[in-house]
Motif scaffolding. Structure first.
Motif, PDB file in Angstrom:
ATOM      1  N   ALA A  38       0.850  -1.191   0.000  1.00  0.00           N
ATOM      2  CA  ALA A  38       0.000   0.000   0.000  1.00  0.00           C
ATOM      3  C   ALA A  38       0.883   1.238   0.000  1.00  0.00           C
ATOM      4  O   ALA A  38       1.956   1.248   0.626  1.00  0.00           O
ATOM      5  N   SER A  42      -4.979   7.705   1.960  1.00  0.00           N
ATOM      6  CA  SER A  42      -6.406   7.592   1.635  1.00  0.00           C
ATOM      7  C   SER A  42      -7.116   8.899   1.979  1.00  0.00           C
ATOM      8  O   SER A  42      -8.169   9.207   1.425  1.00  0.00           O
ATOM      9  N   ASN A  50      -2.978   4.775   3.107  1.00  0.00           N
ATOM     10  CA  ASN A  50      -3.634   3.615   2.514  1.00  0.00           C
ATOM     11  C   ASN A  50      -3.077   2.340   3.125  1.00  0.00           C
ATOM     12  O   ASN A  50      -1.885   2.264   3.457  1.00  0.00           O
ATOM     13  N   THR A  54      -7.678  -1.099   2.304  1.00  0.00           N
ATOM     14  CA  THR A  54      -8.429   0.099   1.908  1.00  0.00           C
ATOM     15  C   THR A  54      -9.291  -0.195   0.683  1.00  0.00           C
ATOM     16  O   THR A  54      -8.884  -0.921  -0.218  1.00  0.00           O
ATOM     17  N   PHE A  56     -11.115   1.045  -2.761  1.00  0.00           N
ATOM     18  CA  PHE A  56     -10.867   2.015  -3.827  1.00  0.00           C
ATOM     19  C   PHE A  56     -11.970   1.947  -4.879  1.00  0.00           C
ATOM     20  O   PHE A  56     -12.487   0.867  -5.179  1.00  0.00           O
ATOM     21  N   ALA A 211     -10.762   5.052   0.424  1.00  0.00           N
ATOM     22  CA  ALA A 211      -9.889   6.134  -0.040  1.00  0.00           C
ATOM     23  C   ALA A 211     -10.688   7.228  -0.736  1.00  0.00           C
ATOM     24  O   ALA A 211     -11.549   6.944  -1.563  1.00  0.00           O
ATOM     25  N   ASN A 325      -6.179   5.981  -5.860  1.00  0.00           N
ATOM     26  CA  ASN A 325      -7.103   7.095  -5.629  1.00  0.00           C
ATOM     27  C   ASN A 325      -6.554   8.390  -6.234  1.00  0.00           C
ATOM     28  O   ASN A 325      -6.802   9.478  -5.751  1.00  0.00           O
TER      29      ASN A 325
END
Length: 341
Positions: A38, A42, A50, A54, A56, A211, A325
């Motif tokens: 990750a 976020s 993140n 998480t 998305f 996120a 994101n």
């Protein structure tokens, strides 16, 4: 970890840093997760990072969910691929010819007008100047944006990527199942695949560990995408997933948990060529061939503040999930992984 896997992990880490990537990257080889990481935030304002859990947004990546829902209804003998839209939708389309079929909609060959034609429009946000995004909560809310427009070409004439066609497919799912589209997908796709972290969430009431999407401006400032997308996603895009859930989804699809063997095969067939480079479209997903054999099945999605790429390479027994994101990043990392194959 094998030497090959270590080298791949090193390359992904280095590329992620160079790109300042924000998101999650997962790679599964055979039955083992060989890489998962990750990156970024976020929530930039509160510096919430993140994690691999998480959620998305995946934009158009979820057109495959819509296609599977339609094939489930066909498998249950509620529809056929040759069913015409005027037979299974109660809405009026004054300029649409009667021969438009479900197959045409699934393969982007219907020729209907699109509410957002990616071939001629660059800025998705322009749509919401006349149609405020906070009013777009249901599939029927999209209809005034294309329902009364003229056809682009005759049904079956050629491939032209079309978001509105998948809105119509979602409406067919609703009318045939008598469930709201997102309820249907949750009940018949997410739940059978144990995708507990995934769903169609409203941007004004996102669940925890989701996120926020970010748009970076040329002057170095940024903003979230809350005013850039419909408030709730639907049949043409807008679901939220976790990387683990996306892996579960692919496993469920290829193990015939979502469709029987016959209709899984139908879904995954290269139904139409999209270019001269060996690329095709199945039902809701892209297919690439090399030397006459299928090299990969893949889905992707791009919206302001959202970018996503996920692929299955059958000969390599490899699955990748790359969610971000931000508006870019997954494609570059997907290319890196693919080059290593």
């Amino acid at each position: 970890m094998s030497t090959v896997n270590m080298e791949l992990s090193t390359l992904i880490n280095e590329t992620s840093k160079e790109l300042e990537f924000s998101g999650v990257i997962g790679v599964k080889a055979e039955d083992k997760l060989i890489y998962c990481s990750a990156h970024g935030y976020s929530n930039r304002s509160d510096e919430i990072v993140n994690t691999t859990e998480t959620r998305f947004g995946i934009a158009s990546g979820c057109k495959l969910f819509t296609s599977i829902a339609i094939c489930q209804l066909i498998q249950n003998e509620l529809l056929t691929l040759d069913s015409r839209i005027n037979e299974c939708l109660s809405f009026e389309f004054p300029h649409f010819p009667p021969q438009i079929t479900i197959h045409h909609l699934l393969t982007h060959t219907a020729g209907i007008p699109d509410y957002f034609d990616e071939a001629v429009m660059e800025d998705f946000e322009e749509l919401w100047q006349k149609n405020p995004m906070y009013h777009i909560k249901k599939l029927t809310d999209f209809l005034p944006m294309f329902q009364d427009k003229a056809m682009m070409f005759k049904p079956g004439e050629r491939f032209h990527y079309n978001n509105a066609g998948y809105i119509l497919l979602g409406l067919i799912v609703e009318q045939q199942s008598r469930l709201e589209f997102s309820e249907y997908i949750d009940k018949f796709i997410f739940q059978p695949c144990d995708m507990k972290g995934s769903g169609y969430f409203s941007l004004d009431s996102l669940p925890e560990n989701t996120a926020l999407g970010y748009i970076d401006e040329a002057d170095g400032t940024w903003r979230t995408n809350v005013y850039s997308l419909p408030i709730k996603g639907g049949a043409d895009g807008g679901a939220f997933i976790t990387a683990a859930d996306m892996v579960k989804f692919w496993e469920g699809l290829f193990s015939n948990r979502l469709l029987n063997r016959e209709y899984t095969h139908v879904l995954l067939q290269p139904h139409i060529s999209t270019d001269a480079k060996g690329n095709y479209y199945g039902y809701g997903l892209w297919i690439s061939k090399k030397n006459g054999e299928i090299f990969k099945y893949h889905i992707m999605g791009y919206d302001p503040g959202v970018s996503f790429h996920s692929a299955v390479y059958p000969a390599h027994r490899l699955t990748t999930v790359i969610s971000s994101n931000e508006s870019s990043g997954p494609y570059d990392i997907a290319c890196l992984i693919e080059n290593e194959l």
